[in-house]
Design a protein around this motif. Structure first.
Motif, PDB file in Angstrom:
ATOM      1  N   ASP A 140     121.520 -15.446 172.920  1.00  0.00           N
ATOM      2  CA  ASP A 140     122.473 -16.119 173.789  1.00  0.00           C
ATOM      3  C   ASP A 140     122.063 -15.850 175.245  1.00  0.00           C
ATOM      4  OD1 ASP A 140     123.451 -13.602 174.625  1.00  0.00           O
ATOM      5  OD2 ASP A 140     125.031 -13.598 173.101  1.00  0.00           O
ATOM      6  N   GLU A 157     116.279 -17.341 175.495  1.00  0.00           N
ATOM      7  CA  GLU A 157     117.406 -18.291 175.491  1.00  0.00           C
ATOM      8  C   GLU A 157     116.935 -19.727 175.671  1.00  0.00           C
ATOM      9  OE1 GLU A 157     119.370 -18.032 179.711  1.00  0.00           O
ATOM     10  OE2 GLU A 157     118.714 -16.024 179.120  1.00  0.00           O
ATOM     11  N   GLN A 174     118.687 -22.975 173.084  1.00  0.00           N
ATOM     12  CA  GLN A 174     120.108 -22.838 172.751  1.00  0.00           C
ATOM     13  C   GLN A 174     120.548 -24.027 171.904  1.00  0.00           C
ATOM     14  OE1 GLN A 174     122.333 -20.164 174.869  1.00  0.00           O
ATOM     15  NE2 GLN A 174     120.344 -19.467 174.170  1.00  0.00           N
ATOM     16  N   ASN A 232     127.541 -21.474 175.518  1.00  0.00           N
ATOM     17  CA  ASN A 232     127.953 -20.084 175.330  1.00  0.00           C
ATOM     18  C   ASN A 232     129.389 -19.857 175.780  1.00  0.00           C
ATOM     19  OD1 ASN A 232     125.359 -18.405 174.523  1.00  0.00           O
ATOM     20  ND2 ASN A 232     124.699 -19.927 176.020  1.00  0.00           N
ATOM     21  N   ASN A 245     123.868 -18.658 168.682  1.00  0.00           N
ATOM     22  CA  ASN A 245     122.615 -18.625 169.430  1.00  0.00           C
ATOM     23  C   ASN A 245     121.836 -17.334 169.203  1.00  0.00           C
ATOM     24  OD1 ASN A 245     122.817 -21.181 170.629  1.00  0.00           O
ATOM     25  ND2 ASN A 245     124.078 -20.406 172.301  1.00  0.00           N
ATOM     26  N   THR A 293     121.425 -28.957 174.335  1.00  0.00           N
ATOM     27  CA  THR A 293     121.323 -28.130 173.135  1.00  0.00           C
ATOM     28  C   THR A 293     120.280 -28.722 172.193  1.00  0.00           C
ATOM     29  OG1 THR A 293     123.116 -29.389 172.084  1.00  0.00           O
ATOM     30  CG2 THR A 293     123.725 -27.378 173.275  1.00  0.00           C
TER      31      THR A 293
END
Length: 274
Positions: free
Chosen positions: A60, A101, A104, A108, A117, A215
């Motif tokens: 994350d 990260e 993703q 978040n 994640n 995403t």
């Protein structure tokens, strides 16, 4: 374990390079495998067909960039080391990479989404044969099949419900077809369905990037966009499940034309209950 075997066998029975995604998840700031993750990896290690595993660690966004990259590498290495002690010559570990990260699949904004994640993705692949061409037979249309003739677990097409490249927005001619889907679900309130999203073109990753959301779960966001439309029009959420299948089942490969690409940017429907 049986569900993993049956999924892989189903994939390998199709005449193309199937890529399957399996994921394991981690606690915050941890790279320790829990018992549930070990059981999942144990089942993958028992697969008998000639396969390649590619392993990608993720985080994350709660830490610094470099810290997240290192943590994701440790997660990927933990999965790789565990599998290395389990697999036989039938499975090859091709690469192990920490992405930090970078990929993703959710924002978040909540603890639950951050938890999704914190994962390692295992891409399980069979390679396309040189020069192999796929043109999959069209599925029956959910919109033109009588409900009395439908069977639970059958998969149906949603004709003309295709999407703009890189987005979860359907093309204009899909709106009329989705209105038909809405009418069928309203007229038959016992029906429960699963919407399965698909992408085109990106065979290096299991799923594509949704450029609107940032995403990497484009096939899921396409299916979910239809679910949100149906919910807004009064269909109960618990009647609709959503799944993203990435590029698992192309209807056309290789994608030589824009028509081929559009055909693969689709959502299909599985009947769960009637």
């Amino acid at each position: 374990m049986k569900s993993v075997f049956f999924l892989i066998l189903a994939i390998l029975s199709v005449g193309f390079n199937a890529q399957m995604l399996s994921s394991v998840y981690f606690e915050h700031n941890s790279y320790e495998l829990n018992e549930g993750s070990k059981k999942k990896l144990d089942s993958l290690a028992l697969l008998k067909a000639g396969l390649t595993f590619r392993i990608f660690g993720n985080c994350d966004s709660s830490g610094e960039t470099e810290y997240n990259r290192l943590l994701s590498e440790k997660r990927a290495n933990a999965v790789s080391a565990y599998l290395q002690g389990k697999i036989g010559n039938n499975i090859r570990l091709e690469n192990t990479t920490g992405l930090g990260e970078e990929k993703q699949i959710n924002d978040n904004s909540t603890d639950e989404l951050r938890g999704k994640n914190r994962r390692v993705d295992i891409f399980i692949e069979k390679i396309f044969a040189p020069g192999e061409i796929i043109s999959r037979k069209a599925l029956p249309s959910f919109l033109s099949t009588k409900v009395s003739q439908m069977k639970v677990k059958d998969t149906f097409s949603l004709p003309d419900v295709n999407f703009i490249g890189g987005r979860h927005v359907w093309l204009p001619n899909g709106s009329t077809k989705l209105d038909q889907l809405l009418r069928i679900l309203k007229d038959h309130p016992a029906l429960e369905v699963e919407l399965q999203g698909h992408i085109c073109c990106d065979y290096e990753n299991f799923d594509g990037e949704d450029i609107d959301l940032g995403t990497f779960n484009l096939s899921w966001t396409r299916a979910n966009a239809i679910k949100e439309f149906l919910q807004k029009e009064g269909i109960a959420s618990d009647r609709i499940k959503v799944k993203g299948l990435g590029h698992l089942n192309p209807v056309a490969y290789p994608e030589r034309t824009e028509t081929d690409r559009i055909r693969n940017r689709r959502v299909e429907l599985v009947l769960l209950k009637k």
